[in-house]
Design a protein around this motif. Structure first.
Motif, PDB file in Angstrom:
ATOM      1  N   ASP A 119     -14.334  17.483 -42.225  1.00 14.84           N
ATOM      2  CA  ASP A 119     -14.477  17.856 -40.815  1.00 14.84           C
ATOM      3  C   ASP A 119     -13.439  17.098 -39.999  1.00 14.84           C
ATOM      4  O   ASP A 119     -13.340  15.878 -40.093  1.00 14.84           O
ATOM      5  CB  ASP A 119     -15.892  17.511 -40.326  1.00 14.84           C
ATOM      6  N   GLU A 193     -17.620  25.121 -34.185  1.00 17.31           N
ATOM      7  CA  GLU A 193     -16.393  24.880 -34.943  1.00 17.31           C
ATOM      8  C   GLU A 193     -15.972  26.138 -35.708  1.00 17.31           C
ATOM      9  O   GLU A 193     -16.761  27.049 -35.898  1.00 17.31           O
ATOM     10  CB  GLU A 193     -16.599  23.733 -35.959  1.00 17.31           C
ATOM     11  N   ASP A 225     -21.747  22.577 -37.097  1.00 15.65           N
ATOM     12  CA  ASP A 225     -21.956  21.234 -37.645  1.00 15.65           C
ATOM     13  C   ASP A 225     -23.144  20.605 -36.906  1.00 15.65           C
ATOM     14  O   ASP A 225     -22.970  19.859 -35.944  1.00 15.65           O
ATOM     15  CB  ASP A 225     -20.661  20.430 -37.433  1.00 15.65           C
ATOM     16  N   LYS A 245     -25.160  13.843 -39.821  1.00 15.13           N
ATOM     17  CA  LYS A 245     -24.412  15.085 -40.046  1.00 15.13           C
ATOM     18  C   LYS A 245     -24.812  15.809 -41.329  1.00 15.13           C
ATOM     19  O   LYS A 245     -24.797  17.034 -41.371  1.00 15.13           O
ATOM     20  CB  LYS A 245     -22.907  14.760 -40.164  1.00 15.13           C
ATOM     21  N   GLY A 340     -13.620  20.610 -36.202  1.00 13.22           N
ATOM     22  CA  GLY A 340     -14.174  19.726 -35.173  1.00 13.22           C
ATOM     23  C   GLY A 340     -14.605  20.588 -34.002  1.00 13.22           C
ATOM     24  O   GLY A 340     -14.158  21.738 -33.866  1.00 13.22           O
TER      25      GLY A 340
HETATM   26 MN    MN Z   1     -18.110  18.203 -36.381  1.00 15.69          MN
END
Ligand code: MN
Length: 407
Positions: A119, A193, A225, A245, A340
């Protein structure tokens, strides 16, 4: 085209994205989306559409696309051409019924087995917003404009759109305290993302240059994400994101081939300072793809809470890949590289609740008097993306997920 498709479909003949589906028979197979239909590639192979019927039937009867993608771009482009020509015939072909499935009745599965997931953190607006909340005097760290910041994420918990996401437990430091408690996250968030799928293995020790990057990028998916901000805040020092995450990330099930996105290439933002030599790039390295995030909260109807665009990204996919491999790190077919959070310059274009509610301080007002700072149990979050120009529309469909209560 003999097949009629809805005027505003994401899956026009210009798109032809790949996915893995089944129709209730439990037989996963590869398909290409067209309008409200799926072209069953295993059936198409069997009918001889691609030549080498047995070989391609086996390839397209696999539960993931990895083997197909691994055959290389020339093969994928030949398949794409054959499907295009099949659709462009003047008359409905005799094998149409055998090859077409109803897309709305199909179940979409993970299109690829993901060996590795990275990521990035490539939106300057997002990095600046998050930086402002944590370090008001010094929002953008000194390395940010020199390299595409990223981290290695968890591949095993990436799921296909429609899979519910369970609120995670973890260590959280309550406000005003110094020691953590073990509790369900109270700050469950999303991150808007895009991710690209690697289409070709590279050798360990051999970097991929910016110029070579297109050879290695097979296509794109939408990527959510999911992030537990309270867990993330306590754990991230000094090695970065971890359990905040890796409890789940969701992708849209159709991989849009990079070739279908060519008409939408645009110049990215000006980069200052000029990147170091191995990150130098020329021409149009970004894509004009409109993005939106909607939430259906507390049983209320869906409301759009953010509109953004991939063209805002500061670092390009080519630069991300060149940087990722400049030390000799190898990539593998099916690897996912996410952009991102993609935030734009104005508040309505922010790609996370963290930014949209400014750290939970400014709740969003939704229809029915509902407010949200972070996601509640039962909330359904949906992301959509599409590029459109000169009457050509290439869309991604959606990636969605419902939040389940913590166990
Ligand atoms: Mn992310």
């Amino acid at each position: 085209m003999w097949l009629s498709v809805p005027a505003n479909t994401d899956f026009s003949i210009h798109n032809l994205p790949y996915g893995i589906f089944h129709t209730g028979d439990g037989q996963p197979r590869a398909g290409i989306a067209i309008g409200d239909h799926i072209i069953d590639l295993a059936a198409a192979a069997e009918s001889g559409l691609f030549g080498k019927a047995r070989f391609f039937k086996k390839i397209f009867s696999q539960p993931t696309l990895n083997e197909f993608i691994g055959l290389g771009k020339p093969v994928a482009q030949r398949i794409r051409k054959k499907v295009h020509a099949w659709l462009q015939q003047p008359e409905r072909p005799a094998n149409a019924d055998r090859l077409l499935a109803d897309r709305r009745a199909a179940t979409m599965l993970m299109p690829i087995q993901v060996p590795n997931y990275t990521d990035f953190y490539s939106s300057i607006e997002h990095a600046t917003n998050v930086g402002k909340m944590f370090r008001p005097d010094n929002p953008l760290l000194p390395n940010w404009r020199w390299l595409p910041v990223g981290y290695h994420g968890r591949a095993s918990s990436i799921v296909a759109s429609g899979t519910p996401v369970r609120r995670p437990w973890g260590q959280i430091v309550p406000k005003g305290q110094e020691t953590p408690v073990y509790a369900p996250s109270q700050q469950l968030d999303f991150e808007l993302e895009m991710a690209f799928v690697i289409g070709k293995n590279s050798a360990l020790g051999t970097p991929i240059s910016v110029e070579q990057a297109d050879e290695y990028i097979f296509g794109l998916v939408l990527f959510n994400d999911w992030s537990a901000r309270d867990i993330q805040r306590w754990e991230y020092v000094p090695l970065g994101p971890f359990l905040g995450k890796n409890f789940g990330s969701s992708i849209s099930p159709w991989i849009v081939p990079i070739e279908a996105l060519k008409p939408f290439r645009v110049k990215g933002p000006r980069q200052t300072p000029a990147p170091l030599e191995y990150l130098e790039q020329k021409g149009k390295q970004q894509y004009d793809i409109q993005l939106e995030v909607a939430v259906a909260a507390g049983g209320a109807p869906e409301t759009v809470i953010s509109r953004s665009n991939t063209r805002y990204l500061y670092w390009s996919m080519a630069q991300q890949l060149a940087h990722h491999t400049v030390n000799g790190c190898n990539v593998q077919v099916g690897d996912l590289m996410a952009s991102g959070t993609i935030s734009g310059p104005v508040p309505g274009s922010y790609g996370s609740l963290l930014e949209l509610t400014w750290g939970g301080k400014e709740p969003l007002s939704l229809p029915g008097g509902i407010t949200r700072t972070f996601l509640q149990d039962g909330d359904r979050l949906v992301m959509r993306a599409a590029a459109e120009k000169d009457g050509i529309r290439v869309g991604f469909g959606e990636v969605s997920g419902v939040v389940l209560e913590a166990l």
